[in-house]
Design a protein around this motif. Structure first.
Motif, PDB file in Angstrom:
ATOM      1  N   ALA A  11       0.855  -1.187  -0.522  1.00 26.54           N
ATOM      2  CA  ALA A  11       0.214   0.222   0.167  1.00 26.54           C
ATOM      3  C   ALA A  11       0.233   0.990  -0.060  1.00 26.54           C
ATOM      4  CB  ALA A  11      -0.752   0.109   1.467  1.00 26.54           C
ATOM      5  N   ARG A  12       1.898   1.028   0.453  1.00 26.50           N
ATOM      6  CA  ARG A  12       2.625   2.138   0.487  1.00 26.50           C
ATOM      7  C   ARG A  12       4.331   2.356  -0.522  1.00 26.50           C
ATOM      8  NH1 ARG A  12       1.586   1.043   5.695  1.00 26.50           N
ATOM      9  NH2 ARG A  12       1.190   2.894   7.421  1.00 26.50           N
ATOM     10  N   GLY A  13       3.732   0.941  -1.631  1.00 26.66           N
ATOM     11  CA  GLY A  13       4.511   1.599  -3.047  1.00 26.66           C
ATOM     12  C   GLY A  13       6.154   0.553  -3.162  1.00 26.66           C
ATOM     13  N   LEU A  14       6.370   0.136  -1.650  1.00 27.69           N
ATOM     14  CA  LEU A  14       7.122  -0.484  -1.710  1.00 27.69           C
ATOM     15  C   LEU A  14       7.863  -2.034  -2.271  1.00 27.69           C
ATOM     16  CD1 LEU A  14       7.673  -0.059   2.507  1.00 27.69           C
ATOM     17  CD2 LEU A  14       8.757   1.541   0.934  1.00 27.69           C
ATOM     18  N   ARG A  15       9.118  -1.837  -3.578  1.00 32.80           N
ATOM     19  CA  ARG A  15       8.683  -3.137  -4.047  1.00 32.80           C
ATOM     20  C   ARG A  15      10.018  -4.220  -2.313  1.00 32.80           C
ATOM     21  NH1 ARG A  15      13.900  -5.250  -6.338  1.00 32.80           N
ATOM     22  NH2 ARG A  15      14.706  -4.024  -5.034  1.00 32.80           N
ATOM     23  N   MET A  16       9.052  -5.389  -2.645  1.00 31.96           N
ATOM     24  CA  MET A  16       8.795  -6.464  -1.696  1.00 31.96           C
ATOM     25  C   MET A  16       9.487  -7.488  -2.297  1.00 31.96           C
ATOM     26  SD  MET A  16       7.821  -5.166   0.815  1.00 31.96           S
ATOM     27  CE  MET A  16       7.621  -6.896   1.846  1.00 31.96           C
ATOM     28  N   THR A  17      10.733  -7.734  -2.719  1.00 34.40           N
ATOM     29  CA  THR A  17      11.086  -9.095  -3.421  1.00 34.40           C
ATOM     30  C   THR A  17      11.406  -9.914  -2.137  1.00 34.40           C
ATOM     31  OG1 THR A  17      13.375  -8.474  -1.523  1.00 34.40           O
ATOM     32  CG2 THR A  17      13.583  -7.493  -3.521  1.00 34.40           C
ATOM     33  N   GLU A  18      11.787 -11.263  -2.664  1.00 30.01           N
ATOM     34  CA  GLU A  18      11.258 -12.116  -1.712  1.00 30.01           C
ATOM     35  C   GLU A  18      12.133 -12.005  -0.263  1.00 30.01           C
ATOM     36  OE1 GLU A  18       9.517 -15.019  -1.695  1.00 30.01           O
ATOM     37  OE2 GLU A  18       8.603 -13.945  -3.366  1.00 30.01           O
ATOM     38  N   GLN A  19      13.360 -10.976  -0.325  1.00 23.07           N
ATOM     39  CA  GLN A  19      14.084 -11.497   0.758  1.00 23.07           C
ATOM     40  C   GLN A  19      13.262 -10.527   2.067  1.00 23.07           C
ATOM     41  OE1 GLN A  19      18.351 -10.861   0.044  1.00 23.07           O
ATOM     42  NE2 GLN A  19      18.246 -13.109  -0.293  1.00 23.07           N
ATOM     43  N   ARG A  20      12.625  -9.629   1.373  1.00 23.79           N
ATOM     44  CA  ARG A  20      11.753  -8.533   1.630  1.00 23.79           C
ATOM     45  C   ARG A  20      10.492  -9.187   2.493  1.00 23.79           C
ATOM     46  NH1 ARG A  20      12.454  -3.023  -1.179  1.00 23.79           N
ATOM     47  NH2 ARG A  20      15.201  -2.212  -0.133  1.00 23.79           N
ATOM     48  N   ARG A  21      10.273  -9.741   1.771  1.00 28.63           N
ATOM     49  CA  ARG A  21       9.011 -10.849   2.612  1.00 28.63           C
ATOM     50  C   ARG A  21       9.314 -11.568   3.201  1.00 28.63           C
ATOM     51  NH1 ARG A  21       4.406 -10.516  -1.589  1.00 28.63           N
ATOM     52  NH2 ARG A  21       5.216  -9.615  -3.108  1.00 28.63           N
ATOM     53  N   THR A  22      10.483 -12.680   3.312  1.00 31.68           N
ATOM     54  CA  THR A  22      10.576 -13.334   3.877  1.00 31.68           C
ATOM     55  C   THR A  22      10.804 -12.065   5.770  1.00 31.68           C
ATOM     56  OG1 THR A  22      11.850 -14.546   2.684  1.00 31.68           O
ATOM     57  CG2 THR A  22      12.200 -14.757   5.521  1.00 31.68           C
ATOM     58  N   VAL A  23      11.526 -11.811   5.448  1.00 30.27           N
ATOM     59  CA  VAL A  23      11.918 -10.474   6.981  1.00 30.27           C
ATOM     60  C   VAL A  23      10.621  -9.929   7.515  1.00 30.27           C
ATOM     61  CG1 VAL A  23      12.502  -8.445   7.932  1.00 30.27           C
ATOM     62  CG2 VAL A  23      14.360  -9.991   6.249  1.00 30.27           C
ATOM     63  N   ALA A  24       9.203  -9.627   6.505  1.00 23.75           N
ATOM     64  CA  ALA A  24       8.521  -8.870   6.857  1.00 23.75           C
ATOM     65  C   ALA A  24       7.113 -10.266   7.437  1.00 23.75           C
ATOM     66  CB  ALA A  24       7.399  -8.911   5.465  1.00 23.75           C
ATOM     67  N   ALA A  25       7.522 -11.799   6.863  1.00 25.14           N
ATOM     68  CA  ALA A  25       7.090 -12.453   7.573  1.00 25.14           C
ATOM     69  C   ALA A  25       7.373 -12.350   8.759  1.00 25.14           C
ATOM     70  CB  ALA A  25       6.820 -14.124   6.817  1.00 25.14           C
ATOM     71  N   VAL A  26       8.915 -12.739   9.343  1.00 21.57           N
ATOM     72  CA  VAL A  26       9.555 -12.940   9.910  1.00 21.57           C
ATOM     73  C   VAL A  26       8.567 -12.076  11.366  1.00 21.57           C
ATOM     74  CG1 VAL A  26      11.459 -13.131  11.634  1.00 21.57           C
ATOM     75  CG2 VAL A  26      11.184 -14.263   9.589  1.00 21.57           C
ATOM     76  N   LEU A  27       8.301 -10.915  11.283  1.00 20.49           N
ATOM     77  CA  LEU A  27       8.060  -9.534  10.874  1.00 20.49           C
ATOM     78  C   LEU A  27       6.981  -9.550  12.347  1.00 20.49           C
ATOM     79  CD1 LEU A  27       9.694  -7.251   9.781  1.00 20.49           C
ATOM     80  CD2 LEU A  27       9.981  -6.964  12.301  1.00 20.49           C
ATOM     81  N   GLU A  28       5.470 -10.404  10.848  1.00 23.27           N
ATOM     82  CA  GLU A  28       4.129 -10.242  11.139  1.00 23.27           C
ATOM     83  C   GLU A  28       4.013 -11.715  12.458  1.00 23.27           C
ATOM     84  OE1 GLU A  28       0.912  -9.672  10.600  1.00 23.27           O
ATOM     85  OE2 GLU A  28       2.306  -8.885   9.133  1.00 23.27           O
ATOM     86  N   GLN A  29       5.087 -12.715  12.683  1.00 20.71           N
ATOM     87  CA  GLN A  29       5.639 -13.878  13.227  1.00 20.71           C
ATOM     88  C   GLN A  29       5.608 -13.650  14.434  1.00 20.71           C
ATOM     89  OE1 GLN A  29       7.258 -17.162  11.092  1.00 20.71           O
ATOM     90  NE2 GLN A  29       5.178 -17.543   9.575  1.00 20.71           N
ATOM     91  N   ALA A  30       6.624 -12.210  14.870  1.00 15.77           N
ATOM     92  CA  ALA A  30       6.951 -11.841  16.078  1.00 15.77           C
ATOM     93  C   ALA A  30       5.554 -11.911  17.157  1.00 15.77           C
ATOM     94  CB  ALA A  30       7.812 -11.196  15.960  1.00 15.77           C
ATOM     95  N   ASN A  31       5.843 -12.493  18.570  1.00 15.66           N
ATOM     96  CA  ASN A  31       5.551 -12.554  19.590  1.00 15.66           C
ATOM     97  C   ASN A  31       6.825 -11.164  20.486  1.00 15.66           C
ATOM     98  OD1 ASN A  31       2.515 -13.233  18.627  1.00 15.66           O
ATOM     99  ND2 ASN A  31       4.166 -15.416  19.061  1.00 15.66           N
TER     100      ASN A  31
END
Length: 139
Positions: A11-31
């Motif tokens: 939504a903010r127009g950031l280009r999402m590489t596979e590695q960025r997606r992986t970091v985002a997924a890790v952050l999403e799962q972090a408690n």
């Protein structure tokens, strides 16, 4: 919070590489409140090609885009959490480094009353408490 980190990046127009997606997924799962080294360890367990430098750059990009919030608890380690998590405050255990999230209605009401008394409408705050566990008496 309905959108995922990846959806907010798009939504903010950031280009999402596979590695960025992986970091985002890790952050999403972090408690917890991981630092970059912990994020790198978790991300590289998924994709061993992710470098520490990539994680640093990704975290900085997400922070600048308002997706992540940087937290500094005085231990020299910047930690991160989703900027759109439900409001909470932090208690930092000075012995273990553990970060405990809490919400207290009395504290929230007191902060509102203080702001009102001083002629302000409170728009946000950050509360960090630092302590050590109390010794329990042996009975």
């Amino acid at each position: 919070m309905s959108e995922t980190i990846i959806e907010r990046c798009a939504a903010r127009g950031l280009r999402m590489t596979e590695q960025r997606r992986t970091v985002a997924a890790v952050l999403e799962q972090a408690n917890d409140h991981p630092d970059v080294e912990i994020l790198h360890a978790r991300a590289s367990a998924i994709d061993p090609r992710i470098s520490l430098a990539t994680v640093y750059r990704t975290v900085k990009l997400f922070e600048e885009a308002g997706i992540l919030e940087k937290l500094e608890f005085g231990d020299g380690r910047a930690r991160y959490e989703d900027a759109e998590r439900e409001h909470h405050d932090h208690l930092i255990d000075l012995q273990s480094g553990a970060v405990i999230e809490f919400v207290d209605d009395e504290i929230e009401a007191l902060q509102d009353r203080i702001a009102e008394r001083l002629g302000y409408e409170l728009k946000g705050h950050r509360l960090e408490l630092y302590g050590i566990p109390r010794k329990r008496s042996r009975s």
